[in-house]
Structures are given as structure tokens and as C-alpha cells.
Design a protein around this motif. Structure first.
Motif, mmCIF file in Angstrom:
data_model
loop_
_atom_site.group_PDB
_atom_site.id
_atom_site.type_symbol
_atom_site.label_atom_id
_atom_site.label_comp_id
_atom_site.label_asym_id
_atom_site.label_seq_id
_atom_site.Cartn_x
_atom_site.Cartn_y
_atom_site.Cartn_z
ATOM 1 N N ALA A 93 0.856 -1.191 0.000
ATOM 2 C CA ALA A 93 0.000 0.000 0.000
ATOM 3 C C ALA A 93 0.892 1.241 0.000
ATOM 4 O O ALA A 93 1.824 1.339 0.799
ATOM 5 C CB ALA A 93 -0.916 0.000 1.213
ATOM 6 N N ILE A 94 0.608 2.184 -0.889
ATOM 7 C CA ILE A 94 1.446 3.382 -1.008
ATOM 8 C C ILE A 94 1.453 4.177 0.295
ATOM 9 O O ILE A 94 2.442 4.848 0.611
ATOM 10 C CB ILE A 94 1.018 4.252 -2.220
ATOM 11 C CG1 ILE A 94 2.121 5.247 -2.593
ATOM 12 C CG2 ILE A 94 -0.315 4.927 -1.973
ATOM 13 C CD1 ILE A 94 3.389 4.629 -3.094
ATOM 14 N N GLY A 95 0.401 4.077 1.063
ATOM 15 C CA GLY A 95 0.363 4.747 2.370
ATOM 16 C C GLY A 95 1.441 4.254 3.308
ATOM 17 O O GLY A 95 1.949 5.013 4.137
ATOM 18 N N GLU A 96 1.828 2.994 3.174
ATOM 19 C CA GLU A 96 2.908 2.439 3.992
ATOM 20 C C GLU A 96 4.236 3.115 3.654
ATOM 21 O O GLU A 96 5.071 3.333 4.526
ATOM 22 C CB GLU A 96 3.018 0.920 3.787
ATOM 23 C CG GLU A 96 1.807 0.145 4.269
ATOM 24 C CD GLU A 96 1.665 0.202 5.774
ATOM 25 O OE1 GLU A 96 2.628 -0.148 6.483
ATOM 26 O OE2 GLU A 96 0.578 0.602 6.243
ATOM 27 N N VAL A 97 4.417 3.454 2.401
ATOM 28 C CA VAL A 97 5.641 4.145 1.971
ATOM 29 C C VAL A 97 5.586 5.599 2.414
ATOM 30 O O VAL A 97 6.544 6.135 2.970
ATOM 31 C CB VAL A 97 5.821 4.047 0.443
ATOM 32 C CG1 VAL A 97 7.042 4.837 -0.004
ATOM 33 C CG2 VAL A 97 5.927 2.589 0.007
ATOM 34 N N LEU A 98 4.447 6.250 2.188
ATOM 35 C CA LEU A 98 4.314 7.664 2.540
ATOM 36 C C LEU A 98 4.459 7.906 4.037
ATOM 37 O O LEU A 98 4.961 8.945 4.455
ATOM 38 C CB LEU A 98 2.967 8.201 2.040
ATOM 39 C CG LEU A 98 2.785 8.187 0.521
ATOM 40 C CD1 LEU A 98 1.378 8.600 0.150
ATOM 41 C CD2 LEU A 98 3.821 9.068 -0.156
ATOM 42 N N SER A 99 4.048 6.938 4.842
ATOM 43 C CA SER A 99 4.159 7.078 6.296
ATOM 44 C C SER A 99 5.544 6.683 6.812
ATOM 45 O O SER A 99 5.835 6.860 7.989
ATOM 46 C CB SER A 99 3.097 6.219 6.990
ATOM 47 O OG SER A 99 3.387 4.840 6.792
ATOM 48 N N GLY A 100 6.386 6.131 5.943
ATOM 49 C CA GLY A 100 7.737 5.741 6.343
ATOM 50 C C GLY A 100 7.830 4.349 6.936
ATOM 51 O O GLY A 100 8.901 3.931 7.359
ATOM 52 N N ARG A 101 6.727 3.602 6.966
ATOM 53 C CA ARG A 101 6.758 2.249 7.532
ATOM 54 C C ARG A 101 7.403 1.234 6.591
ATOM 55 O O ARG A 101 7.913 0.215 7.033
ATOM 56 C CB ARG A 101 5.348 1.800 7.910
ATOM 57 C CG ARG A 101 4.794 2.539 9.120
ATOM 58 C CD ARG A 101 3.510 1.922 9.625
ATOM 59 N NE ARG A 101 2.390 2.116 8.722
ATOM 60 C CZ ARG A 101 1.538 3.138 8.772
ATOM 61 N NH1 ARG A 101 1.691 4.063 9.687
ATOM 62 N NH2 ARG A 101 0.545 3.220 7.923
ATOM 63 N N VAL A 102 7.354 1.526 5.284
ATOM 64 C CA VAL A 102 7.966 0.655 4.283
ATOM 65 C C VAL A 102 8.800 1.532 3.353
ATOM 66 O O VAL A 102 8.379 2.636 2.999
ATOM 67 C CB VAL A 102 6.879 -0.097 3.468
ATOM 68 C CG1 VAL A 102 7.489 -0.888 2.323
ATOM 69 C CG2 VAL A 102 6.061 -1.012 4.368
ATOM 70 N N GLN A 103 9.956 1.039 2.977
ATOM 71 C CA GLN A 103 10.819 1.778 2.052
ATOM 72 C C GLN A 103 10.266 1.678 0.643
ATOM 73 O O GLN A 103 9.774 0.626 0.222
ATOM 74 C CB GLN A 103 12.233 1.202 2.100
ATOM 75 C CG GLN A 103 13.219 1.960 1.260
ATOM 76 C CD GLN A 103 14.620 1.374 1.370
ATOM 77 O OE1 GLN A 103 14.867 0.458 2.123
ATOM 78 N NE2 GLN A 103 15.536 1.923 0.597
ATOM 79 N N GLY A 104 10.354 2.766 -0.105
ATOM 80 C CA GLY A 104 9.951 2.757 -1.509
ATOM 81 C C GLY A 104 11.030 2.091 -2.336
ATOM 82 O O GLY A 104 11.442 0.969 -2.036
ATOM 83 N N ARG A 105 11.524 2.768 -3.328
ATOM 84 C CA ARG A 105 12.586 2.205 -4.179
ATOM 85 C C ARG A 105 13.821 1.951 -3.321
ATOM 86 O O ARG A 105 14.300 2.816 -2.608
ATOM 87 C CB ARG A 105 12.918 3.175 -5.310
ATOM 88 C CG ARG A 105 13.983 2.643 -6.253
ATOM 89 C CD ARG A 105 14.319 3.635 -7.345
ATOM 90 N NE ARG A 105 13.175 3.925 -8.184
ATOM 91 C CZ ARG A 105 12.858 3.248 -9.279
ATOM 92 N NH1 ARG A 105 13.611 2.234 -9.655
ATOM 93 N NH2 ARG A 105 11.810 3.581 -9.993
ATOM 94 N N ARG A 106 14.350 0.744 -3.419
ATOM 95 C CA ARG A 106 15.504 0.363 -2.609
ATOM 96 C C ARG A 106 16.822 0.446 -3.361
ATOM 97 O O ARG A 106 17.866 0.626 -2.757
ATOM 98 C CB ARG A 106 15.316 -1.063 -2.084
ATOM 99 C CG ARG A 106 14.092 -1.195 -1.177
ATOM 100 C CD ARG A 106 13.816 -2.613 -0.855
ATOM 101 N NE ARG A 106 13.483 -3.333 -2.090
ATOM 102 C CZ ARG A 106 12.908 -4.511 -2.134
ATOM 103 N NH1 ARG A 106 12.600 -5.132 -1.030
ATOM 104 N NH2 ARG A 106 12.646 -5.091 -3.279
#
Length: 135
Positions: A93-106
């Protein structure tokens, strides 16, 4: 587009994909628009045309080569582009990236795909922004 000052030119699918850093699709297609092999490492693919069962813009063999992001995984799996992804594919979920819980492009050569099948809250937010801008 050129008449409006934007540098645009028509191109065939393969050379256009191979030259692009970002590939964006917004169609009513029911079959892939290009081949997975045309997407080079480091490309970001954004799809927003698949918003109903049976719609499809991307080749399913692209998904195992990419990191998959979407508005809402359950919705994307049901009516979005990822209805064509392998059942075990990780949808983020993009919200996980926007909130910083998951890294986007690694990594810089990672292919990323974002399926935007849309959320009503996004529509409401944009409607509010338009109304505020008009007042």
C-alpha cells in the motif's frame, strides 16, 4: 502538446518504453499495452486504467521483476492491475511508503510499479481542494 510548448513526439511502443524512465498508462485496455522485456531496470511504471474486472494494461510477466505498489492491495487485487499478478505477489500500500513504515525504491535499478485504481477519499480530497481554490 507541442502547440502548447511541451516537447512531445509520437513513438512506437518498444523504443518509447526502452527510452523512458517513467511509463504511465491510462487506458481502457483489456490486454497488455507492451512487453515486459521492453521495461529496462530502474523504470517506474504507473498504471491507472485498470479499475474494473477484466481491464489490463501491463504484461503479467513484468510483476515478478518489479516491486508492486498500489492504493489499496485488496482493491488492486480485485479490480486493479494486480488482478493479473501472481497470487503470492507482495502488494505494498502506497500509504505504507508515505508514512515511512515501508521503504519505496531500494535500488536505482529496481523496477517499480504503482497501480492507481483510485480511492473515493482521494476524489473527496481533490473536490475539497478545487472548491477551496474557487472560493
Amino acid at each position: 502538446m507541442r502547440a502548447q510548448g511541451l516537447p512531445a513526439e509520437a513513438a512506437e511502443g518498444e523504443p518509447a518504453c526502452l527510452a523512458a524512465d517513467i511509463i504511465a498508462t491510462a487506458t481502457t485496455a483489456t490486454a497488455p499495452l507492451f512487453h515486459a522485456g521492453w521495461v529496462p531496470p530502474g523504470t517506474h511504471v504507473l498504471t491507472m486504467g485498470s479499475d474494473a474486472t477484466g481491464k489490463q494494461e501491463l504484461p503479467p510477466d513484468l510483476f515478478p521483476r518489479a516491486r508492486l505498489f498500489c492504493d489499496l492491495p485488496e482493491q488492486s487485487r480485485r479490480i486493479g492491475e494486480f488482478q493479473h499478478a501472481p497470487s503470492g505477489a507482495e502488494l505494498i500500500a502506497i500509504g505504507e511508503v508515505l508514512s515511512g513504515r515501508v521503504q519505496g525504491r531500494r535500488e536505482s535499478d529496481e523496477i517499480t510499479v504503482f497501480d492507481s485504481s483510485g480511492l473515493s477519499i482521494q476524489d473527496l480530497y481533490m473536490a475539497e481542494a478545487v472548491i477551496d481554490a474557487l472560493n
